[in-house]
Design an enzyme around this catalytic site. Structure first.
Site, PDB file in Angstrom:
ATOM      1  N   SER A  12       0.828  -1.205   0.000  1.00 42.99           N
ATOM      2  CA  SER A  12       0.000   0.000   0.000  1.00 42.99           C
ATOM      3  C   SER A  12       0.861   1.252   0.000  1.00 42.99           C
ATOM      4  O   SER A  12       1.758   1.410   0.830  1.00 42.99           O
ATOM      5  CB  SER A  12      -0.890   0.014   1.242  1.00 42.99           C
ATOM      6  OG  SER A  12      -1.488   1.285   1.359  1.00 42.99           O
ATOM      7  N   HIS A  37      -1.304  -1.113  -4.030  1.00 39.85           N
ATOM      8  CA  HIS A  37      -2.620  -0.849  -3.442  1.00 39.85           C
ATOM      9  C   HIS A  37      -2.763   0.660  -3.194  1.00 39.85           C
ATOM     10  O   HIS A  37      -1.932   1.270  -2.519  1.00 39.85           O
ATOM     11  CB  HIS A  37      -2.687  -1.633  -2.136  1.00 39.85           C
ATOM     12  CG  HIS A  37      -3.993  -1.614  -1.418  1.00 39.85           C
ATOM     13  ND1 HIS A  37      -5.032  -2.469  -1.730  1.00 39.85           N
ATOM     14  CD2 HIS A  37      -4.421  -0.873  -0.370  1.00 39.85           C
ATOM     15  CE1 HIS A  37      -6.040  -2.250  -0.896  1.00 39.85           C
ATOM     16  NE2 HIS A  37      -5.704  -1.277  -0.070  1.00 39.85           N
ATOM     17  N   ASP A  39      -4.951   3.446  -1.459  1.00 49.40           N
ATOM     18  CA  ASP A  39      -5.980   3.665  -0.432  1.00 49.40           C
ATOM     19  C   ASP A  39      -6.583   5.056  -0.588  1.00 49.40           C
ATOM     20  O   ASP A  39      -5.983   6.064  -0.210  1.00 49.40           O
ATOM     21  CB  ASP A  39      -5.354   3.528   0.962  1.00 49.40           C
ATOM     22  CG  ASP A  39      -5.152   2.076   1.348  1.00 49.40           C
ATOM     23  OD1 ASP A  39      -6.122   1.300   1.252  1.00 49.40           O
ATOM     24  OD2 ASP A  39      -4.027   1.714   1.739  1.00 49.40           O
ATOM     25  N   MET A  41      -9.212   7.786   0.441  1.00 50.38           N
ATOM     26  CA  MET A  41     -10.039   8.142   1.612  1.00 50.38           C
ATOM     27  C   MET A  41     -10.600   9.546   1.420  1.00 50.38           C
ATOM     28  O   MET A  41      -9.890  10.438   0.970  1.00 50.38           O
ATOM     29  CB  MET A  41      -9.188   8.098   2.887  1.00 50.38           C
ATOM     30  CG  MET A  41      -8.500   6.769   3.107  1.00 50.38           C
ATOM     31  SD  MET A  41      -7.655   6.727   4.702  1.00 50.38           S
ATOM     32  CE  MET A  41      -6.736   5.181   4.528  1.00 50.38           C
ATOM     33  N   HIS A  70      -8.558   0.816  -3.674  1.00 52.35           N
ATOM     34  CA  HIS A  70      -9.454   0.552  -2.542  1.00 52.35           C
ATOM     35  C   HIS A  70     -10.150   1.864  -2.182  1.00 52.35           C
ATOM     36  O   HIS A  70      -9.533   2.771  -1.620  1.00 52.35           O
ATOM     37  CB  HIS A  70      -8.588   0.029  -1.370  1.00 52.35           C
ATOM     38  CG  HIS A  70      -9.347  -0.245  -0.117  1.00 52.35           C
ATOM     39  ND1 HIS A  70      -8.725  -0.485   1.095  1.00 52.35           N
ATOM     40  CD2 HIS A  70     -10.680  -0.331   0.143  1.00 52.35           C
ATOM     41  CE1 HIS A  70      -9.624  -0.699   2.022  1.00 52.35           C
ATOM     42  NE2 HIS A  70     -10.824  -0.603   1.479  1.00 52.35           N
ATOM     43  N   MET A  72     -12.293   3.991  -0.027  1.00 53.28           N
ATOM     44  CA  MET A  72     -12.927   4.193   1.285  1.00 53.28           C
ATOM     45  C   MET A  72     -13.625   5.546   1.229  1.00 53.28           C
ATOM     46  O   MET A  72     -13.185   6.532   1.833  1.00 53.28           O
ATOM     47  CB  MET A  72     -11.856   4.131   2.385  1.00 53.28           C
ATOM     48  CG  MET A  72     -11.378   2.713   2.655  1.00 53.28           C
ATOM     49  SD  MET A  72      -9.804   2.660   3.517  1.00 53.28           S
ATOM     50  CE  MET A  72      -8.700   2.833   2.127  1.00 53.28           C
ATOM     51  N   MET A 141     -11.302  -6.302   5.590  1.00 58.97           N
ATOM     52  CA  MET A 141     -10.528  -5.324   6.373  1.00 58.97           C
ATOM     53  C   MET A 141     -10.245  -5.952   7.738  1.00 58.97           C
ATOM     54  O   MET A 141     -11.179  -6.257   8.486  1.00 58.97           O
ATOM     55  CB  MET A 141     -11.325  -4.026   6.563  1.00 58.97           C
ATOM     56  CG  MET A 141     -11.342  -3.076   5.391  1.00 58.97           C
ATOM     57  SD  MET A 141      -9.780  -2.360   4.837  1.00 58.97           S
ATOM     58  CE  MET A 141      -8.924  -1.922   6.307  1.00 58.97           C
ATOM     59  N   ASP A 179      -6.556  -6.956   4.306  1.00 58.91           N
ATOM     60  CA  ASP A 179      -5.967  -5.616   4.364  1.00 58.91           C
ATOM     61  C   ASP A 179      -5.946  -5.116   5.805  1.00 58.91           C
ATOM     62  O   ASP A 179      -6.995  -4.878   6.401  1.00 58.91           O
ATOM     63  CB  ASP A 179      -6.815  -4.680   3.479  1.00 58.91           C
ATOM     64  CG  ASP A 179      -6.213  -3.302   3.332  1.00 58.91           C
ATOM     65  OD1 ASP A 179      -5.100  -3.056   3.849  1.00 58.91           O
ATOM     66  OD2 ASP A 179      -6.873  -2.455   2.697  1.00 58.91           O
ATOM     67  N   GLY A 181      -2.685  -4.821   9.092  1.00 56.13           N
ATOM     68  CA  GLY A 181      -1.953  -5.589  10.098  1.00 56.13           C
ATOM     69  C   GLY A 181      -1.341  -6.881   9.583  1.00 56.13           C
ATOM     70  O   GLY A 181      -1.078  -7.798  10.363  1.00 56.13           O
TER      71      GLY A 181
HETATM   72  C1  DX5 Z   1      -6.215   1.098   5.934  1.00 53.65           C
HETATM   73  C2  DX5 Z   1      -5.821   0.720   4.543  1.00 53.65           C
HETATM   74  C3  DX5 Z   1      -4.720  -0.277   4.453  1.00 53.65           C
HETATM   75  C4  DX5 Z   1      -3.434   0.112   5.123  1.00 53.65           C
HETATM   76  C5  DX5 Z   1      -2.759  -1.132   5.616  1.00 53.65           C
HETATM   77  O1  DX5 Z   1      -7.389   1.817   5.912  1.00 53.65           O
HETATM   78  O2  DX5 Z   1      -6.913   0.199   3.836  1.00 53.65           O
HETATM   79  O3  DX5 Z   1      -4.483  -0.616   3.086  1.00 53.65           O
HETATM   80  O4  DX5 Z   1      -2.558   0.794   4.276  1.00 53.65           O
HETATM   81  O5  DX5 Z   1      -1.641  -0.761   6.334  1.00 53.65           O
HETATM   82  P1  DX5 Z   1      -0.911  -1.745   7.354  1.00 53.65           P
HETATM   83  O6  DX5 Z   1      -0.352  -2.879   6.547  1.00 53.65           O
HETATM   84  O7  DX5 Z   1       0.147  -0.883   7.957  1.00 53.65           O
HETATM   85  O8  DX5 Z   1      -1.922  -2.204   8.350  1.00 53.65           O
HETATM   86 ZN    ZN Z   2      -6.541  -0.635   1.763  1.00 53.12          ZN
END
Ligand code: DX5
Ligand code: ZN
Length: 219
Positions: A12, A37, A39, A41, A70, A72, A141, A179, A181
């Site tokens: 990501s 990836h 993200d 937002m 992705h 959001m 998620m 996605d 952790g």
């Molecule tokens: C969180 C994102 C993830 C995030 C994951 O809202 O959707 O893609 O970047 O990051 P890590 O791998 O650090 O949890």
């Molecule tokens: Zn993501």
């Protein structure tokens, strides 16, 4: 599921330096990860704001990675055409972000790209019963969306297993993506539960040898 295939690693951009996206894309390519990836937002569906489709269209000429977008955002139906035309190879929208999920998945498919649906940690897999047959990807998620660097929520494992079971029973073809952790420590278990795609932000960026990290988590 087929335990022989390699897991796809999708680093990501969220964890990288936003002032130097081109070199981030190079780093990902050199790691041998096949996907990147994005993200997105909007400050409504999740509190932070990241970037819009322009980052994807500007990045497209500089990378042949698979662009895994992705969204959001609230009302994703307003943004599908922009993000598809910008060069996304897959667009994933949240179950929780629209009442018109079936229509939105159809809008994505019209662009002949992968159409994905995602659920936040508090949404059960059962909520997806009416959409699973239409999607190419289900993104679980495993942290609350909005931020990188959070700890994996263990109940996500069960969701991955349920999705894997459902696709076997119903002969569905969706890929399962995880996605949030994801680490070198939990990757093997995630694959064992049925994950095909591992999204990784902070663990990837922190890894001193990124090629070795990708090799380890995709094995
Ligand atoms: C969180 C994102 C993830 C995030 C994951 O809202 O959707 O893609 O970047 O990051 P890590 O791998 O650090 O949890
Ligand atoms: Zn993501």
């Amino acid at each position: 599921m087929d335990k022989e295939h390699k897991t796809i690693v999708s680093p990501s951009l969220l964890a990288f330096d936003f002032s130097d996206v081109r070199s981030s894309l190079r780093t990902i390519k050199e790691s041998s990860a096949p996907w990147v990836h994005f993200d997105v937002m909007d400050g409504h569906f999740v509190p932070p704001i990241t970037f819009g489709s322009q980052l994807i269209s500007s990045s497209r000429p500089h990378s042949d990675l698979f662009f895994d977008t992705h969204l959001m955002v609230e009302k994703p139906e307003n943004f599908i055409d922009d993000f598809a035309k910008a060069g996304s190879d897959a667009i994933t929208v949240h179950y929780e972000s629209t009442v018109h999920l079936n229509r939105v998945i159809g809008m994505i498919k019209k662009h002949s790209i992968m159409a994905g649906v995602s659920i936040v940690p508090s949404t059960p897999v059962s909520a997806l019963s009416e959409i699973l047959e239409y999607v190419d990807l289900v993104l679980v998620m495993s942290v609350n969306p909005g931020w990188g660097g959070q700890n994996f929520i263990p109940s996500s494992l069960n969701k991955i297993k349920m999705l894997d079971e459902i696709r076997q029973i119903e002969h569905y073809s969706y890929k399962i993506s995880v996605d949030g952790g994801v680490t070198a420590q939990n990757a093997e278990e995630l694959k064992h539960c049925g994950a095909d795609i591992l999204v990784t932000g902070s663990s990837f960026v922190k890894a001193p040898d990124k090629r070795a990290f990708v090799e380890k988590i995709s094995y």
